[in-house]
Write an enzyme that holds these catalytic residues in place. Structure first.
Site, mmCIF file in Angstrom:
data_model
loop_
_atom_site.group_PDB
_atom_site.id
_atom_site.type_symbol
_atom_site.label_atom_id
_atom_site.label_comp_id
_atom_site.label_asym_id
_atom_site.label_seq_id
_atom_site.Cartn_x
_atom_site.Cartn_y
_atom_site.Cartn_z
ATOM 1 N N TYR A 1 0.858 -1.199 0.000
ATOM 2 C CA TYR A 1 0.000 0.000 0.000
ATOM 3 C C TYR A 1 0.882 1.233 0.000
ATOM 4 O O TYR A 1 1.868 1.324 0.746
ATOM 5 C CB TYR A 1 -0.876 -0.004 1.257
ATOM 6 N N GLU B 1 -3.382 7.766 -3.933
ATOM 7 C CA GLU B 1 -3.361 6.466 -3.261
ATOM 8 C C GLU B 1 -3.220 5.343 -4.281
ATOM 9 O O GLU B 1 -3.937 5.318 -5.278
ATOM 10 C CB GLU B 1 -4.651 6.237 -2.462
#
Ligand code: GDP
Ligand code: MN
Length: 434
Positions: free
Chosen positions: A155, A243
């Site tokens: 991530y 993101e």
């Protein structure tokens, strides 16, 4: 200073908020954090285009609006395997469900014909995910991309951190899943790097993040390079958040951004014209778009008292005081600064087009706004729209005396209120009577 976990949660939350904007605004307004902000939203394919233009590695892809286009795109890609992805602004698509019955908003297949068949069950149908409203969001486009094997999912996000007054990079070797889940179950697996916005990202910071994400050997340099490029993109496009989940690794030794979500600073619109021109408004409620045409900001809520206000602060206060008096707002319409009579008329038209609305509460403070203009707009709208629901008006500020005379002499059944509390009480009572 915010902890990495807090920032990760903030990162996740920001994205969720934007995906679920109308709903969350309702919830947030109840919690006292109403904002009438409109955000720019880009679909994954648009974000990936920006990324690829900045040297960030994404898969080859085409976008399709029909099943046939998807089939053709799959053939043209000429890839060993294809990944088909529904384009909606919410995340969690992989585990979503369509109202066509199809499960999953992300599908892998080797057969272009299957791409066509799947696309047929995606386009024009609603996809419901953990982040959408219950009824889901209609899919207008799909992304047809070359699938790559993924050996590891990490991530990565870059966002503006208020407590640090600058950008921060948040990462976790445990990607592919919701970052809030990681933050809750394994907070030690969340890492952050604060960036000094004047000095920019340093090599050792990019390297350290790459290592924390679990990239080793030559992959570490590659990941660090991708992180730096993402940071430069973040700055250049005035993003508030980028993101990438998963920020993945392939068995062939490539670091790839498999998913992308970018949020933007709306104040930068004047210098990011090309990006803002891509704004996908199709997921807005039609009434929001209609309001925007008249420079009004509309937020739908689920009560029955329409609120006509100027400024987010007053909207918040109005909301709170309606709740305190046992009522529920149906919506907010924010007039903003320089108001014209015609806008007031449009505002009433919009407010009353909502069948949920059983009463209207006008709460306007005339600072820049001249109350007489509002009063004239109100009386005109009442007459022309033949208003059927009770109307409570609280005006204060510039030229309020004249405004009150206009309302009083209009002969219309308008209830005046002396202050906000009085206005809320009268509005709630008018609904309860029915
Ligand atoms: P989201 O569910 O909306 O976050 O959509 P993603 O783009 O993140 O896709 C969901 C999941 O599908 C990812 O976490 C991956 O596990 C998987 N996925 C997406 N693209 C590919 C791909 O090209 N190859 C493989 N093997 N899996 C993929
Ligand atoms: Mn994802």
């Amino acid at each position: 200073m915010a902890s990495p976990v807090a920032i990760a949660v903030q990162a996740g939350k920001l994205l969720r908020e934007q995906a679920l904007r109308p709903r969350l605004l309702a919830v947030r307004s109840q919690a006292g954090h109403l904002t009438s902000r409109r955000w720019l939203n880009l679909q994954e394919y648009q974000s990936k285009k920006l990324m690829s233009e900045h040297g960030v590695r994404v898969q080859r892809f085409f976008v399709a609006s029909t099943a046939n286009e998807a089939l053709e795109a799959a053939k043209r890609l000429n890839a060993k395997e294809i990944v088909l992805k529904a384009q909606i602004l919410a995340g969690g698509r992989g585990k979503g469900v369509f109202n066509s019955g199809l499960k999953g908003g992300v599908h892998l297949t080797k057969d272009p014909n299957v791409v066509g068949q799947l696309a047929k069950q995606m386009i024009g149908y609603n996809l419901t995910t953990k982040q959408t409203p219950k009824e889901g969001v209609k899919v207008n486009k799909v992304m047809v991309a070359e699938a790559l094997n993924i050996s590891r999912e990490t991530y990565l996000a870059i966002l503006m951190d208020r407590s640090h007054n600058g950008p921060v990079i948040v990462g976790s070797p445990q990607g592919g899943v919701d970052i809030e889940e990681v933050a809750a179950s394994s907070p030690e697996l969340i890492f952050k790097e604060q960036i000094d916005i004047f000095e920019g990202i340093k090599d050792n910071q990019a390297q350290r993040m790459a290592e924390n994400l679990g990239f080793h050997g030559p992959l570490k340099n590659q990941a660090a390079d991708q992180i730096k490029k993402l940071y430069h993109l973040f700055l250049k496009i005035d993003a508030t958040q980028v993101e990438v989940n998963p920020f993945g690794e392939t068995p062939e030794g490539q670091v790839v951004c498999f998913d992308a979500k970018i949020n933007f600073d709306d104040n930068a619109e004047f210098r990011q014209k090309d990006i803002f021109a891509m704004d996908d408004k199709s997921e807005n409620e039609p009434i929001e778009n209609e309001a925007a045409r008249y420079d009004l900001k509309y937020i739908g809520l689920d009560g029955n008292i329409a609120c006509f206000v100027n400024g987010a602060g007053l909207a918040m206060a109005t909301c709170d005081i309606i709740f305190l008096n046992g009522g529920k707002p149906a919506n907010f319409l924010d007039l903003g600064g320089g108001v014209k009579e015609a806008q007031v008329y449009q505002a009433f038209k919009l407010l009353t087009s909502d069948p949920k609305v059983e009463a209207i509460l006008v709460n306007i403070f005339g600072g820049i706004v001249n109350c007489a203009i509002i009063a004239n707009g109100i009386t005109k709208a009442c007459r022309e729209l033949e208003l059927k629901v009770p109307l409570v008006v609280r005006l204060e500020g510039t030229n309020v005396q004249e405004a009150q005379n206009i309302l009083k002499n209009s002969g219309l059944p308008i209830t005046s209120a002396v202050d906000l509390e009085d206005a809320a009480k009268k509005a709630v009572a008018s609904v309860a009577k029915k």
